[in-house]
Design a protein around this motif. Structure first.
Motif, PDB file in Angstrom:
ATOM      1  N   VAL A 108     -39.779  12.821  37.186  1.00 54.97           N
ATOM      2  CA  VAL A 108     -40.549  13.895  36.552  1.00 54.97           C
ATOM      3  C   VAL A 108     -40.924  14.996  37.546  1.00 54.97           C
ATOM      4  CG1 VAL A 108     -41.486  12.465  34.697  1.00 54.97           C
ATOM      5  CG2 VAL A 108     -42.726  12.640  36.855  1.00 54.97           C
ATOM      6  N   THR A 109     -40.560  14.820  38.820  1.00 58.30           N
ATOM      7  CA  THR A 109     -40.918  15.798  39.844  1.00 58.30           C
ATOM      8  C   THR A 109     -39.649  16.298  40.528  1.00 58.30           C
ATOM      9  OG1 THR A 109     -42.950  14.545  40.258  1.00 58.30           O
ATOM     10  CG2 THR A 109     -42.368  16.248  41.857  1.00 58.30           C
ATOM     11  N   ARG A 133     -43.332  17.486  35.560  1.00 51.83           N
ATOM     12  CA  ARG A 133     -43.232  17.343  34.107  1.00 51.83           C
ATOM     13  C   ARG A 133     -44.199  16.281  33.609  1.00 51.83           C
ATOM     14  NH1 ARG A 133     -38.877  17.281  36.626  1.00 51.83           N
ATOM     15  NH2 ARG A 133     -37.414  19.018  36.585  1.00 51.83           N
ATOM     16  N   TYR A 134     -44.844  16.573  32.493  1.00 48.02           N
ATOM     17  CA  TYR A 134     -45.798  15.660  31.881  1.00 48.02           C
ATOM     18  C   TYR A 134     -45.451  15.517  30.405  1.00 48.02           C
ATOM     19  CZ  TYR A 134     -48.602  17.230  35.901  1.00 48.02           C
ATOM     20  OH  TYR A 134     -49.044  17.565  37.160  1.00 48.02           O
ATOM     21  N   ASP A 135     -45.923  14.442  29.796  1.00 48.72           N
ATOM     22  CA  ASP A 135     -45.892  14.317  28.339  1.00 48.72           C
ATOM     23  C   ASP A 135     -47.314  14.021  27.902  1.00 48.72           C
ATOM     24  OD1 ASP A 135     -45.596  13.757  25.661  1.00 48.72           O
ATOM     25  OD2 ASP A 135     -43.676  12.743  25.929  1.00 48.72           O
ATOM     26  N   SER A 136     -47.979  15.020  27.367  1.00 47.13           N
ATOM     27  CA  SER A 136     -49.392  14.877  27.017  1.00 47.13           C
ATOM     28  C   SER A 136     -49.611  13.932  25.839  1.00 47.13           C
ATOM     29  CB  SER A 136     -50.002  16.253  26.702  1.00 47.13           C
ATOM     30  OG  SER A 136     -49.307  16.881  25.647  1.00 47.13           O
ATOM     31  N   ARG A 159     -56.461  12.474  40.180  1.00 46.35           N
ATOM     32  CA  ARG A 159     -55.122  13.042  40.053  1.00 46.35           C
ATOM     33  C   ARG A 159     -54.054  11.965  40.192  1.00 46.35           C
ATOM     34  NH1 ARG A 159     -53.475  18.233  43.502  1.00 46.35           N
ATOM     35  NH2 ARG A 159     -54.942  19.114  41.990  1.00 46.35           N
ATOM     36  N   LYS A 160     -53.115  12.015  39.269  1.00 44.79           N
ATOM     37  CA  LYS A 160     -51.929  11.177  39.377  1.00 44.79           C
ATOM     38  C   LYS A 160     -50.951  11.869  40.300  1.00 44.79           C
ATOM     39  CE  LYS A 160     -48.016   9.369  36.728  1.00 44.79           C
ATOM     40  NZ  LYS A 160     -47.331   9.355  35.412  1.00 44.79           N
ATOM     41  N   MET A 202     -47.598  12.827  42.154  1.00 41.66           N
ATOM     42  CA  MET A 202     -46.190  12.879  41.767  1.00 41.66           C
ATOM     43  C   MET A 202     -45.376  13.416  42.932  1.00 41.66           C
ATOM     44  SD  MET A 202     -46.989  14.646  38.067  1.00 41.66           S
ATOM     45  CE  MET A 202     -45.321  14.627  37.437  1.00 41.66           C
TER      46      MET A 202
END
Length: 372
Positions: free
Chosen positions: A76-77, A96-99, A334-335, A337
């Motif tokens: 995703v990074t 990139r995230y999926d909310s 914070r996650k 990445m």
């Protein structure tokens, strides 16, 4: 002669005005260039004839090139190494995230896939924060507004960008005019990113904060605080000596009074340095007059450049509980990445891809895999 980027708004506007060309053509040029990335400037349709020799002699569609694209194992990074016209390099990171992932009130979260771009505003940085790899480079030069916007252009060819954060290489408010102009371009036609989805981060350049709201209303402000008292802050952020904490907080009070917006507080968690319970209470008391969101950031290793260690998970959670429970301050963790590609917070320093990492020759054949 060095060419200017066609996205350098000040430069192209000045040239058009001097030549008597309507500046309303500029966004139309940008739209055509974005839709036709392999075009030449003399192919832009419907411009006054005098515009073509001016454009081709002084401007380029892109003054920078993507040297490499490296994808993290997290899938995703993505980190782009961008080569500037002067031969220097900067890094920009797509996250990139999926909310929809996670639960909110017992129901799936609303929204969907989205991508955030972390852009650089300088080559290197002169702030010298001891936990940040970029600071080890020293300061090289400011980026023009066009060079900042070109990072968005390059990234947009990999996926649709919804949010932009000025948290890459450099101190954005030390390159104030270029950053303001770049944001205005990004939030205008044809990019049309909502100002509410743009965040400008700073270590606390007080005089620039004092005028930021007037120049960029609705844009988010993030402040890298990292310590609740001046002495400790100076230890880990030498530049803080020039921006005393009391004056900084007064400036932020005025900023919030004018903007009516929450301020994001960035706080990196350093084991045994600023992560004790007393530090949490000090931070809570410092911020209790504000409407803020505190973002606790796990320290990311930067090799031999720093002796700091990452706070353990339990200490971070306890810190969060104090801020939430005792001071009612919204606090997130914070996650991180992209650590494996040195694309996480504090890790940006110009490096070329290592063997074993997926690089542009492999990645660019699978661009569709990156689209959201």
């Amino acid at each position: 002669m060095a060419f200017r980027s066609v996205f350098d708004l000040g430069a192209i506007r000045s040239e058009f005005e001097n030549a008597g060309i309507n500046t309303n053509f500029i966004p139309l040029i940008w739209k055509f260039v974005l839709q036709n990335p392999n075009c030449e400037l003399n192919e832009v349709p419907s411009l006054p004839s005098i515009a073509y020799p001016l454009l081709t002699s002084k401007f380029k569609i892109s003054t920078s090139t993507v040297d490499s694209v490296v994808e993290s194992i997290d899938n995703v990074t993505t980190k782009l190494l961008v080569k500037l016209q002067n031969g220097a390099y900067v890094e920009t990171v797509i996250m990139r995230y999926d909310s929809r992932l996670g639960i909110l009130g017992g129901k799936p979260r609303p929204g969907g896939p989205r991508a955030t771009l972390c852009v650089s505003s300088q080559v290197g940085c002169k702030m010298g924060c001891t936990f940040c790899a970029t600071g080890s480079m020293g300061f090289k030069n400011n980026l023009s507004s066009g060079e900042i916007v070109e990072q968005l252009v390059h990234a947009s060819r990999l996926c649709q960008i919804r949010n932009v954060v000025f948290m890459g290489m450099g101190e954005p408010l030390n390159n104030y005019n270029s950053v303001v102009e770049a944001v205005r371009i990004m939030t205008g036609f044809p990019f049309q990113i909502s100002p509410k989805r743009v965040t400008v981060s700073t270590v606390g350049i007080i005089h620039a904060i004092n005028k930021l709201w007037g120049d960029l209303p609705s844009v988010n402000l993030a402040v890298s605080l990292h310590a609740p008292i001046q002495d400790l802050r100076c230890q880990i952020m030498p530049a803080a000596r020039a921006f005393p904490l009391e004056k900084l907080m007064n400036s932020l009070l005025e900023y919030q009074k004018n903007s009516k917006q929450k301020i994001f507080i960035e706080y990196i968690m350093l084991d045994g340095i600023n992560d004790e319970e007393q530090n949490a209470h000090q931070l809570g008391k410092l911020l209790e007059m504000f409407q803020v969101v505190v973002n606790l950031i796990p320290f990311n290793p930067i090799g031999s450049l720093s002796s700091f260690k990452t706070s353990n998970d339990q200490r971070v959670v306890n810190f969060q509980k104090i801020l939430r429970g005792s001071y009612n301050i919204r606090t997130t963790i914070r996650k991180e990445m992209g650590q494996d590609i040195s694309g996480a917070c504090g890790q940006l320093v110009v490096t070329h891809p290592k063997k074993g990492l997926k690089e542009n020759s492999n990645l660019l054949t699978d661009i569709e895999d990156l689209r959201i």
